[in-house]
Design a protein around this motif. Structure first.
Motif, mmCIF file in Angstrom:
data_model
loop_
_atom_site.group_PDB
_atom_site.id
_atom_site.type_symbol
_atom_site.label_atom_id
_atom_site.label_comp_id
_atom_site.label_asym_id
_atom_site.label_seq_id
_atom_site.Cartn_x
_atom_site.Cartn_y
_atom_site.Cartn_z
ATOM 1 N N VAL A 4 -0.954 -9.681 0.680
ATOM 2 C CA VAL A 4 -1.488 -8.352 0.951
ATOM 3 C C VAL A 4 -2.651 -8.477 1.925
ATOM 4 C CG1 VAL A 4 -2.323 -6.228 -0.144
ATOM 5 C CG2 VAL A 4 -1.020 -7.902 -1.495
ATOM 6 N N THR A 5 -2.781 -7.508 2.810
ATOM 7 C CA THR A 5 -3.993 -7.397 3.608
ATOM 8 C C THR A 5 -4.514 -5.973 3.481
ATOM 9 O OG1 THR A 5 -4.893 -7.348 5.854
ATOM 10 C CG2 THR A 5 -2.508 -7.331 5.672
ATOM 11 N N VAL A 6 -5.838 -5.847 3.450
ATOM 12 C CA VAL A 6 -6.467 -4.547 3.256
ATOM 13 C C VAL A 6 -7.860 -4.544 3.861
ATOM 14 C CG1 VAL A 6 -7.469 -5.204 1.000
ATOM 15 C CG2 VAL A 6 -7.234 -2.796 1.581
ATOM 16 N N GLY A 7 -8.292 -3.379 4.292
ATOM 17 C CA GLY A 7 -9.709 -3.204 4.600
ATOM 18 C C GLY A 7 -10.042 -2.927 6.039
ATOM 19 N N TRP A 9 -3.168 0.464 3.854
ATOM 20 C CA TRP A 9 -4.270 1.296 4.359
ATOM 21 C C TRP A 9 -4.660 2.322 3.296
ATOM 22 C CZ3 TRP A 9 -4.000 6.706 5.465
ATOM 23 C CH2 TRP A 9 -5.210 7.236 5.936
ATOM 24 N N TRP A 10 -5.922 2.381 2.964
ATOM 25 C CA TRP A 10 -6.460 3.364 2.016
ATOM 26 C C TRP A 10 -7.962 3.267 2.005
ATOM 27 C CZ3 TRP A 10 -8.192 1.720 -3.209
ATOM 28 C CH2 TRP A 10 -8.196 0.339 -3.384
ATOM 29 N N GLN A 11 -8.606 4.015 1.093
ATOM 30 C CA GLN A 11 -10.060 4.116 1.068
ATOM 31 C C GLN A 11 -10.572 4.247 -0.367
ATOM 32 O OE1 GLN A 11 -9.707 7.953 3.187
ATOM 33 N NE2 GLN A 11 -10.834 6.938 4.826
ATOM 34 N N LEU A 34 -6.491 2.887 13.750
ATOM 35 C CA LEU A 34 -7.360 2.450 14.839
ATOM 36 C C LEU A 34 -8.798 2.231 14.392
ATOM 37 C CD1 LEU A 34 -5.936 4.921 17.501
ATOM 38 C CD2 LEU A 34 -5.376 2.504 17.224
ATOM 39 N N GLY A 35 -9.211 2.846 13.299
ATOM 40 C CA GLY A 35 -10.581 2.645 12.820
ATOM 41 C C GLY A 35 -11.286 3.959 12.544
ATOM 42 N N ARG A 36 -12.546 3.855 12.160
ATOM 43 C CA ARG A 36 -13.313 5.026 11.760
ATOM 44 C C ARG A 36 -13.643 5.916 12.950
ATOM 45 N NH1 ARG A 36 -13.088 6.388 6.960
ATOM 46 N NH2 ARG A 36 -14.971 7.599 7.322
ATOM 47 N N HIS A 66 -16.120 -3.585 4.892
ATOM 48 C CA HIS A 66 -16.989 -2.796 4.020
ATOM 49 C C HIS A 66 -17.689 -1.725 4.835
ATOM 50 C CE1 HIS A 66 -15.926 -5.585 1.054
ATOM 51 N NE2 HIS A 66 -16.517 -6.597 1.647
ATOM 52 N N ARG A 67 -17.628 -0.519 4.318
ATOM 53 C CA ARG A 67 -18.190 0.605 5.067
ATOM 54 C C ARG A 67 -19.703 0.661 4.935
ATOM 55 N NH1 ARG A 67 -14.310 5.006 2.658
ATOM 56 N NH2 ARG A 67 -15.827 6.501 3.402
ATOM 57 N N LEU A 68 -20.375 0.666 6.068
ATOM 58 C CA LEU A 68 -21.828 0.776 6.070
ATOM 59 C C LEU A 68 -22.190 1.944 6.982
ATOM 60 C CD1 LEU A 68 -22.543 -2.996 6.717
ATOM 61 C CD2 LEU A 68 -22.794 -1.814 4.532
HETATM 62 C C1 WTA Z 1 -10.345 0.835 6.816
HETATM 63 C C2 WTA Z 1 -11.070 -0.140 1.336
HETATM 64 C C3 WTA Z 1 -6.728 -0.611 8.907
HETATM 65 C C4 WTA Z 1 -10.214 2.278 7.250
HETATM 66 C C5 WTA Z 1 -9.736 -0.084 0.583
HETATM 67 C C6 WTA Z 1 -10.643 3.029 6.002
HETATM 68 C C7 WTA Z 1 -8.061 -0.143 7.099
HETATM 69 C C8 WTA Z 1 -11.710 2.154 5.445
HETATM 70 C C9 WTA Z 1 -7.077 -0.680 6.227
HETATM 71 C C10 WTA Z 1 -11.859 2.310 3.957
HETATM 72 C C11 WTA Z 1 -5.878 -1.212 6.805
HETATM 73 C C12 WTA Z 1 -8.750 0.044 5.044
HETATM 74 N N1 WTA Z 1 -5.756 -1.136 8.144
HETATM 75 N N2 WTA Z 1 -7.874 -0.108 8.422
HETATM 76 N N3 WTA Z 1 -4.909 -1.770 6.086
HETATM 77 N N4 WTA Z 1 -7.546 -0.548 4.964
HETATM 78 N N5 WTA Z 1 -9.077 0.280 6.332
HETATM 79 O O1 WTA Z 1 -13.487 2.708 1.440
HETATM 80 O O2 WTA Z 1 -11.106 2.528 8.317
HETATM 81 O O3 WTA Z 1 -14.026 0.244 1.643
HETATM 82 O O4 WTA Z 1 -11.115 4.328 6.259
HETATM 83 O O5 WTA Z 1 -11.714 1.057 1.180
HETATM 84 O O6 WTA Z 1 -11.285 0.824 5.756
HETATM 85 O O7 WTA Z 1 -12.780 1.377 3.441
HETATM 86 P P1 WTA Z 1 -13.078 1.358 1.877
#
Ligand code: WTA
Length: 691
Positions: A418-421, A447-449, A559-561, A571-573
């Motif tokens: 898995v890849t995430v973040g 992809w999620w938040q 593409l990003g935030r 990590h969102r800052l």
């Molecule tokens: C980014 C983490 C591209 C995105 C679970 C999102 C990703 C923010 C992906 C949420 C992915 C998360 N591909 N971008 N697979 N997963 N993002 O709240 O910008 O720490 O809005 O949750 O990470 O970060 P959060």
């Protein structure tokens, strides 16, 4: 001592935004080309949990919201719900209304009859000579009950109370969360690497009167004395009007207290010293309403102050259990390792709640993935025979950088990775697939938040081919769409980016922002709401705040935030939080934070500061700004560089042009700056930064 765990984070996301309305991460995103498909390995498909191609038809919008009963049916309910979705007060969605359940019961008790002797959690200490601890479901049951009994009878905690938990990656953290869940106490876990200041702000915002912490822990070969942060956080919270009456301290090492910060009489209790009094006690799990809050998880948003996503019991648990089963392909027989920290949403959903609800064995690893050497993760995978592996692009880049050949030296066998973040570069994806996974594992890019509870976009691993760099279509039940600035749908295959939104509510979605319903509506639903008076869920698409593109095949590429949130190592800052920390340094007049590209972390903050008139510039300021950011937020936000500049580029109306600064840091195209109030400064800064 600082926690340097920002060095190689386990997981997390990437971006820049511009508080002043300039560049967004989306705009500076790399323009990838279309990539080739990779088919899931036949060995994976042969054993997968979800192989029925009809699933997308079953989960089409025509059948909304009833299709989500399939998710709720994965859980044990003490009382069955009568309404799948109550959408009478949009956008405050309430799932499985009328139903009652307990998360701790679903993650522990219900497995006892069949599998009490099976490992629920492995605790892997960072020091390799310390034995790995395997905690069975029965043992987890005992520990959770005893700690719940203490929280209830010793501390007087009750359903609905909030508790702040500031702990490292240890099994006691999961025990704490599950004990809270058993009582209906709302836990708010703060990432252990965060500063005392960050912890204090979350204590105050959540209204906690109890703080649970640990004396210390190992990270990168160093013993971190963690208790100091609790003392400081309690004092800071007191100054901000919130009294902590009890600090509960778990001991990292049996029999010895590992902090040089002593106990405060009448306030501090070492859990290990009192828990014996509760030996053998059992606590009846509270029957929680589906829509009761299970936990709070803070995240950075575009208006500076961190906000708490408030997650429900029934909807959240149904969702993460279903995602763990359908996308992560977890079965009770699997050994699953997610490298994220439990202090982030990924750890809540996919180390603790989802895997345990399915009765799997989940690993909690204390330390840094590259300690004592880059072979550590692969050795661990071999030793515990891990078959599902979950991490972030940042960690993958770091592991590749320090040991591209390392994985080949060990005998492990992943069926799924898995890849995430954050967005993963196709090249990094291919190393993950070819070298780490040996072309033998399916890869899901999820992809999620924090706000979402569980996945929004990902391929179903046995049903859809993988495409490096693209998360994939919406997961079954999720119907994403891309809108342009005016709210028109951007169709598939145009090659144009836009704002990704979700057409429908889903059970994992947060209940709201703790204590701030207006901010919840304004941040996530106001942007594309068709009619604020409407009671129809179709009029309330969820606005994620990410830019994305939709390819012809229905795969989304994130593409990003698009807001002023910078996504460092997943990590969102908030850029405003970092700027505020820089402005605390005496003599600093203005600060602008930009996201600079980094080979390993994706994106890192760089700070540009100007000094007050008459203040003599010196190297000192750079150090002080860095120290202030680390103190206020934590090492994860550490700026790579602080530039002292004579002035910041500004528009004629006085807005700081962060976009121009970001282009300078990233050696990109600066564009036309002639209309600025002070165009000459651009060249001067460029000379400083790019020389
Ligand atoms: C980014 C983490 C591209 C995105 C679970 C999102 C990703 C923010 C992906 C949420 C992915 C998360 N591909 N971008 N697979 N997963 N993002 O709240 O910008 O720490 O809005 O949750 O990470 O970060 P959060």
């Amino acid at each position: 001592m600082p926690d340097e765990r920002d060095e190689v984070p386990g997981t997390g996301s990437s971006a820049v935004g511009d508080a002043g309305g300039g560049v967004s991460e989306t705009e500076i995103a790399v323009h990838w080309q279309e990539e080739e498909y990779y088919e899931p390995p036949a060995s994976f498909v042969a054993q997968a949990n979800l192989t029925d191609p009809q699933v997308y038809e079953r989960f089409s919008l025509e059948h909304f919201p009833d299709y989500y009963t399939e998710f709720a049916d994965l859980l044990d309910w003490s009382k069955r719900w009568d309404t799948v979705l109550d959408s009478s007060n949009p956008p405050f969605w309430r799932w499985f209304v009328g139903g009652e359940l307990n998360a701790s019961y679903n993650c522990i008790d219900r497995h006892l009859e069949q599998a009490k002797n099976k490992t629920a959690l492995y605790f892997v200490p960072e020091p390799e000579d310390e034995p790995i601890e395997a905690i069975t479901y029965q043992e987890l049951f005992v520990r959770v009950n005893e700690f719940a009994a203490y929280l209830r009878d010793g501390i007087g905690m009750q359903r609905g109370d909030r508790v702040t938990v500031h702990m490292p990656m240890v099994s006691q953290l999961a025990v704490t969360m599950l004990a809270c869940a058993r009582l209906g106490v709302i836990h708010s876990v703060v990432f252990g690497g965060f500063s005392a200041r960050a912890c204090a702000d979350r204590i105050v915002d959540s209204g906690s009167s109890v703080l649970i912490t640990m004396d210390g822990y190992w990270r990168d070969g160093k013993w971190i004395d963690h208790k100091e942060k609790a003392d400081q956080a309690v004092e800071m919270a007191r100054q901000d009007g919130r009294a902590i009456s009890s600090v509960l301290i778990w001991r990292r090492n049996r029999g010895s207290y590992g902090s040089s910060f002593g106990l405060v009489e009448g306030r501090d209790v070492v859990v290990d010293d009192v828990i014996g009094q509760y030996r053998g006690q059992r606590v009846e799990p509270e029957a929680m309403r589906s829509e009761d809050t299970l936990f709070l998880m803070y995240t950075s948003g575009s208006t500076g102050k961190p906000k708490a996503a408030q997650h429900s019991t029934g909807g959240y648990l149904s969702y993460v259990t279903a995602m763990s089963k359908l996308i992560l392909d977890i079965k009770p027989t699997d050994v699953y390792w997610c490298m994220a920290d439990i202090g982030w949403i990924t750890g809540h959903s996919f180390i603790v709640y989802g895997p345990l609800a399915l009765g799997a064995s989940s690993i909690i690893y204390e330390g840094s993935p590259t300690y004592p050497d880059p072979g550590r993760p692969w050795r661990l995978a071999e030793r515990l025979d891990v078959n599902i592996f979950h991490t972030s692009p940042t960690a993958i880049r770091a592991l590749r950088k320090v040991g591209a050949e390392e994985p080949t030296k060990y005998h492990y066998n992943f069926k799924l990775m898995v890849t995430v973040g954050e967005p993963i570069e196709p090249d990094v994806w291919r190393w993950y697939y070819n070298v780490v996974g040996r072309r033998n594992a399916a890869v899901v890019d999820t992809w999620w938040q924090t706000e979402n509870g569980g996945f929004l976009c990902s391929t179903v691993p046995a049903l859809k081919p993988m495409k490096p760099g693209s998360a994939g279509p919406g997961v079954p039940g999720i119907h994403p769409v891309i809108y342009d600035e005016d709210g028109n749908e951007v169709p598939a295959g145009t090659g144009k980016g836009g704002n990704i939104c979700i057409r429908n509510p889903w059970p994992g979605s947060m209940l709201g922002i703790w204590g701030d319903p207006d901010r919840y509506v304004a941040t996530y639903y106001a942007r594309y709401c068709k009619d604020p008076g409407s009671k129809a869920w179709r009029d309330w698409p969820y606005f994620a705040g990410d830019g994305a593109m939709l390819a012809k095949d229905g795969y989304f590429r994130i593409l990003g935030r698009i807001d002023d949130v910078i996504n460092v190592a997943g990590h969102r800052l908030g850029t405003k939080e970092i700027e505020a920390a820089a402005l605390k340094v005496a003599g600093v007049a203005e600060a602008a934070v930009v996201a600079a590209h980094d080979e390993v972390k994706g994106v890192v903050p760089e700070v540009f500061v100007t000094l007050l008139p008459g203040v003599v510039p010196s190297e000192e300021f750079g150090t002080q700004v860095v120290d202030s950011v680390v103190r206020e937020i934590g090492p994860i936000a550490r700026p790579r560089k602080v530039w002292l500049v004579p002035d910041l580029p500004k528009t004629r109306s006085g807005k700081i042009m962060r976009r121009v600064l970001a282009s300078i840091s990233n050696r990109g195209d600066i564009g036309d700056v002639t209309s600025l109030a002070n165009p000459e400064i651009v060249e001067q800064i460029q000379g400083m930064v790019q020389s």
